[in-house]
Design a protein around this motif. Structure first.
Motif, PDB file in Angstrom:
ATOM      1  N   GLN A   1      52.136  37.562  40.767  1.00 21.82           N
ATOM      2  CA  GLN A   1      51.615  36.401  39.263  1.00 21.82           C
ATOM      3  C   GLN A   1      50.330  37.907  39.190  1.00 21.82           C
ATOM      4  OE1 GLN A   1      50.334  32.666  38.645  1.00 21.82           O
ATOM      5  NE2 GLN A   1      52.472  31.532  40.351  1.00 21.82           N
ATOM      6  N   PHE A   2      50.454  38.668  39.751  1.00 18.78           N
ATOM      7  CA  PHE A   2      49.051  39.796  39.728  1.00 18.78           C
ATOM      8  C   PHE A   2      50.052  40.636  38.342  1.00 18.78           C
ATOM      9  CE2 PHE A   2      47.697  37.641  43.348  1.00 18.78           C
ATOM     10  CZ  PHE A   2      46.627  37.837  43.044  1.00 18.78           C
ATOM     11  N   GLN A   3      48.991  41.201  37.922  1.00 16.59           N
ATOM     12  CA  GLN A   3      49.143  42.299  36.641  1.00 16.59           C
ATOM     13  C   GLN A   3      49.621  43.628  37.601  1.00 16.59           C
ATOM     14  OE1 GLN A   3      51.459  42.270  33.986  1.00 16.59           O
ATOM     15  NE2 GLN A   3      51.310  44.406  34.178  1.00 16.59           N
ATOM     16  N   ILE A   4      48.806  43.857  38.446  1.00 18.02           N
ATOM     17  CA  ILE A   4      48.106  44.488  39.618  1.00 18.02           C
ATOM     18  C   ILE A   4      48.234  44.219  40.556  1.00 18.02           C
ATOM     19  CG2 ILE A   4      46.981  46.451  39.793  1.00 18.02           C
ATOM     20  CD1 ILE A   4      47.323  47.576  36.687  1.00 18.02           C
ATOM     21  N   TYR A   5      48.282  44.491  41.340  1.00 22.23           N
ATOM     22  CA  TYR A   5      48.095  43.705  42.715  1.00 22.23           C
ATOM     23  C   TYR A   5      46.751  43.916  43.703  1.00 22.23           C
ATOM     24  CZ  TYR A   5      48.040  41.188  47.302  1.00 22.23           C
ATOM     25  OH  TYR A   5      48.442  40.031  48.272  1.00 22.23           O
ATOM     26  N   PRO A   6      46.483  43.238  43.910  1.00 30.49           N
ATOM     27  CA  PRO A   6      44.060  43.469  44.613  1.00 30.49           C
ATOM     28  C   PRO A   6      44.849  44.894  45.308  1.00 30.49           C
ATOM     29  CG  PRO A   6      44.100  41.781  44.355  1.00 30.49           C
ATOM     30  CD  PRO A   6      45.670  41.978  44.052  1.00 30.49           C
ATOM     31  N   GLN A   7      44.039  46.165  45.103  1.00 30.49           N
ATOM     32  CA  GLN A   7      44.174  47.115  46.320  1.00 30.49           C
ATOM     33  C   GLN A   7      43.083  48.470  45.646  1.00 30.49           C
ATOM     34  OE1 GLN A   7      47.741  49.556  44.599  1.00 30.49           O
ATOM     35  NE2 GLN A   7      48.067  47.913  43.283  1.00 30.49           N
TER      36      GLN A   7
ATOM     37  N   ALA B   1      40.052  41.779  35.452  1.00 31.27           N
ATOM     38  CA  ALA B   1      40.212  41.832  37.062  1.00 31.27           C
ATOM     39  C   ALA B   1      40.008  40.919  37.544  1.00 31.27           C
ATOM     40  CB  ALA B   1      38.468  42.476  37.116  1.00 31.27           C
ATOM     41  N   TYR B   2      40.592  40.486  39.327  1.00 29.91           N
ATOM     42  CA  TYR B   2      40.819  39.133  39.863  1.00 29.91           C
ATOM     43  C   TYR B   2      40.359  40.300  41.257  1.00 29.91           C
ATOM     44  CZ  TYR B   2      41.865  35.503  41.901  1.00 29.91           C
ATOM     45  OH  TYR B   2      42.419  34.065  42.694  1.00 29.91           O
ATOM     46  N   ILE B   3      39.642  39.452  41.770  1.00 28.62           N
ATOM     47  CA  ILE B   3      38.998  39.818  43.326  1.00 28.62           C
ATOM     48  C   ILE B   3      39.706  38.534  44.616  1.00 28.62           C
ATOM     49  CG2 ILE B   3      37.172  40.357  44.916  1.00 28.62           C
ATOM     50  CD1 ILE B   3      35.268  40.199  42.488  1.00 28.62           C
ATOM     51  N   LEU B   4      40.076  39.748  44.724  1.00 26.97           N
ATOM     52  CA  LEU B   4      40.980  38.770  46.274  1.00 26.97           C
ATOM     53  C   LEU B   4      40.680  39.875  47.620  1.00 26.97           C
ATOM     54  CD1 LEU B   4      43.038  36.996  47.562  1.00 26.97           C
ATOM     55  CD2 LEU B   4      44.758  37.641  46.579  1.00 26.97           C
ATOM     56  N   ASN B   5      40.299  38.991  48.779  1.00 25.17           N
ATOM     57  CA  ASN B   5      40.272  39.617  50.319  1.00 25.17           C
ATOM     58  C   ASN B   5      39.297  41.016  49.419  1.00 25.17           C
ATOM     59  OD1 ASN B   5      41.338  37.554  50.838  1.00 25.17           O
ATOM     60  ND2 ASN B   5      43.253  38.956  50.931  1.00 25.17           N
ATOM     61  N   GLY B   6      38.280  41.125  48.701  1.00 24.77           N
ATOM     62  CA  GLY B   6      37.564  42.417  48.541  1.00 24.77           C
ATOM     63  C   GLY B   6      38.172  43.779  47.808  1.00 24.77           C
TER      64      GLY B   6
ATOM     65  N   GLU C   1      38.877  49.637  45.218  1.00 23.97           N
ATOM     66  CA  GLU C   1      37.879  49.457  45.542  1.00 23.97           C
ATOM     67  C   GLU C   1      36.673  48.650  43.803  1.00 23.97           C
ATOM     68  OE1 GLU C   1      36.400  52.817  46.592  1.00 23.97           O
ATOM     69  OE2 GLU C   1      37.455  52.781  48.178  1.00 23.97           O
ATOM     70  N   TYR C   2      37.599  48.892  42.701  1.00 31.41           N
ATOM     71  CA  TYR C   2      36.812  48.203  41.902  1.00 31.41           C
ATOM     72  C   TYR C   2      37.273  48.866  40.901  1.00 31.41           C
ATOM     73  CZ  TYR C   2      33.552  48.765  37.625  1.00 31.41           C
ATOM     74  OH  TYR C   2      32.267  48.001  36.590  1.00 31.41           O
ATOM     75  N   LEU C   3      37.280  47.617  39.808  1.00 30.33           N
ATOM     76  CA  LEU C   3      38.028  47.533  38.151  1.00 30.33           C
ATOM     77  C   LEU C   3      37.089  47.595  37.175  1.00 30.33           C
ATOM     78  CD1 LEU C   3      41.916  46.419  38.777  1.00 30.33           C
ATOM     79  CD2 LEU C   3      41.034  49.060  38.935  1.00 30.33           C
ATOM     80  N   PHE C   4      37.006  47.973  36.329  1.00 27.66           N
ATOM     81  CA  PHE C   4      36.267  47.815  35.128  1.00 27.66           C
ATOM     82  C   PHE C   4      37.528  47.666  34.072  1.00 27.66           C
ATOM     83  CE2 PHE C   4      33.710  47.882  31.170  1.00 27.66           C
ATOM     84  CZ  PHE C   4      33.272  46.926  31.485  1.00 27.66           C
ATOM     85  N   ILE C   5      37.877  46.582  32.692  1.00 28.12           N
ATOM     86  CA  ILE C   5      38.948  46.794  31.595  1.00 28.12           C
ATOM     87  C   ILE C   5      38.326  47.476  30.224  1.00 28.12           C
ATOM     88  CG2 ILE C   5      40.245  46.146  30.188  1.00 28.12           C
ATOM     89  CD1 ILE C   5      41.936  43.811  32.061  1.00 28.12           C
TER      90      ILE C   5
ATOM     91  N   TYR D   1      40.270  44.674  44.137  1.00 29.06           N
ATOM     92  CA  TYR D   1      40.213  44.078  42.287  1.00 29.06           C
ATOM     93  C   TYR D   1      41.268  44.609  42.529  1.00 29.06           C
ATOM     94  CZ  TYR D   1      34.986  44.427  42.211  1.00 29.06           C
ATOM     95  OH  TYR D   1      33.862  43.707  41.573  1.00 29.06           O
ATOM     96  N   GLY D   2      42.118  43.548  41.619  1.00 23.68           N
ATOM     97  CA  GLY D   2      43.154  44.007  41.099  1.00 23.68           C
ATOM     98  C   GLY D   2      43.195  43.479  39.443  1.00 23.68           C
ATOM     99  N   ILE D   3      44.511  43.057  38.910  1.00 24.85           N
ATOM    100  CA  ILE D   3      44.374  43.624  37.328  1.00 24.85           C
ATOM    101  C   ILE D   3      45.558  41.392  37.150  1.00 24.85           C
ATOM    102  CG2 ILE D   3      45.203  43.488  35.005  1.00 24.85           C
ATOM    103  CD1 ILE D   3      42.537  45.040  36.131  1.00 24.85           C
TER     104      ILE D   3
END
Length: 265
Positions: free
Chosen positions: A185-191, A162-167, A193-197, A169-171
Motif C-alpha cells: 500500500q506504500f507508494q514508496i516504502y519508508p527508507q 509523507a509517511y513515517i514508519l520506524n523512524g 531520513e526525510y521527505l518533503f513533497i 520516511y516513505g510516501i
C-alpha cells in the motif's frame, strides 16, 4: 474720327494683352496640373507593433525552465539567461522568478494591472520593491494603495503525503492507504531520513526533496532519482512551482538553481 480710331487701337491693344496673359496662364496651369499628376502619392506607412517577445531575444536551452533565472553574485541578485550570461545585473537584495503578482493583477488602477503579468518580476533594493521587465527596466514601484485583493484559486488537494514508519520516511497515496502493515500500500516504502513533497502544478507527479546518508536529492513518486544525493541542502520553497527548478547548496551557504537534469544556473 481720329479720337474713335485711337480708342479702337487702345481696345485692340488691350485685347491683344489679355490674350497673351491668358496664354501664359494656360501654360502655367498645364505645368501645375502635369506636375501634380507625375508625383506619386505617398502611401502611409503602417507602424509595426512590437511584441514583448520581439523586444528581447533570449537563448533557449531548456524549454521547461524560465528564460531568465535569478542568480546571486557578490551578495546581490540579478538575472542570467539559460546560458548563464547576466542580462540584468546583480544589484538587488531580493529577486524572484518572472511570475504573476495577483495584487497588481487586481489593482484598483487598471493602468497598473499589466505589471502584474508574468512579463515582469519582483525585485527589492534598499527595502524598496519594484517590478522589472526582461531588460531590467524598473517599470513600477510598489505602493500600498495600488494593490488589490488576490482572488484565491481553488486549492488542489495533494494526492500523496509523507509517511513515517520506524523512524524512516516513505510516501503514501492518501485516498487508498489503510494498512501500514501491508507494504504494497506504500507508494514508496519508508527508507529515507526525510521527505518533503514540493508544491507544483502536477499533483499526480510531484517532485520530492529527500535525504539519504545526510545528503539531499530529489526523487519522484516512482522513487526515481531526479537530482542526485550530493547536496547539503535543497530549499523547500516555490522554485519548482514558479520556475521548474531546485534551489540547492553544497555548503549550506551558497545557493544556486539546478533544473531537473541537474544543470547548474
Amino acid at each position: 474720327m481720329n479720337f474713335i480710331i485711337s480708342i479702337f487701337h487702345c481696345i485692340f491693344a488691350v485685347n491683344m494683352g489679355l490674350k497673351k496673359i491668358i496664354q501664359v496662364l494656360s501654360v502655367f496651369i498645364s505645368i501645375v496640373v502635369f506636375s501634380q499628376k507625375s508625383v506619386p502619392k505617398k502611401i502611409p506607412v503602417k507602424k509595426k507593433t512590437v511584441s514583448s517577445e520581439e523586444k528581447i531575444s533570449l537563448p533557449v536551452v531548456n524549454q521547461d525552465i524560465p528564460l531568465l533565472i535569478p542568480k546571486k553574485k557578490n551578495g546581490n541578485f540579478g538575472y542570467v539567461d539559460q546560458k548563464g550570461k547576466f542580462v540584468i545585473q546583480p544589484e538587488y537584495h531580493i529577486a524572484v522568478f518572472f511570475y504573476e503578482d495577483c495584487s497588481l493583477l487586481n489593482s484598483p488602477n487598471e493602468k497598473l494591472r499589466k505589471f502584474g503579468t508574468a512579463e515582469y518580476a519582483t525585485v527589492e533594493k534598499d527595502e524598496i520593491a519594484y517590478r522589472v521587465d526582461k531588460k531590467g527596466n524598473r517599470v513600477y514601484r510598489f505602493k500600498k494603495e495600488d494593490l488589490g485583493k488576490c482572488v484565491h484559486k481553488e486549492y488542489i488537494q495533494q494526492l500523496y503525503q509523507a509517511y513515517i514508519l520506524n523512524g524512516f520516511y516513505g510516501i503514501i497515496e492518501k485516498a487508498t492507504f489503510k494498512d501500514p502493515a501491508d507494504y504494497r500500500q506504500f507508494q514508496i516504502y519508508p527508507q529515507y531520513e526525510y521527505l518533503f513533497i514540493l508544491e507544483g502544478d502536477d499533483v499526480s507527479n510531484p517532485m520530492i526533496v529527500a535525504s539519504k546518508n545526510n545528503m539531499f536529492g530529489v526523487i519522484d513518486v516512482h522513487n526515481r532519482i531526479i537530482i542526485p544525493f550530493e547536496y547539503s541542502d535543497i530549499k523547500r520553497n516555490f522554485s519548482w512551482k514558479l520556475g521548474k527548478m531546485f534551489d540547492v547548496s553544497k555548503d549550506g551557504k551558497n545557493y544556486y538553481y539546478v533544473d531537473s537534469n541537474n544543470n547548474i544556473y
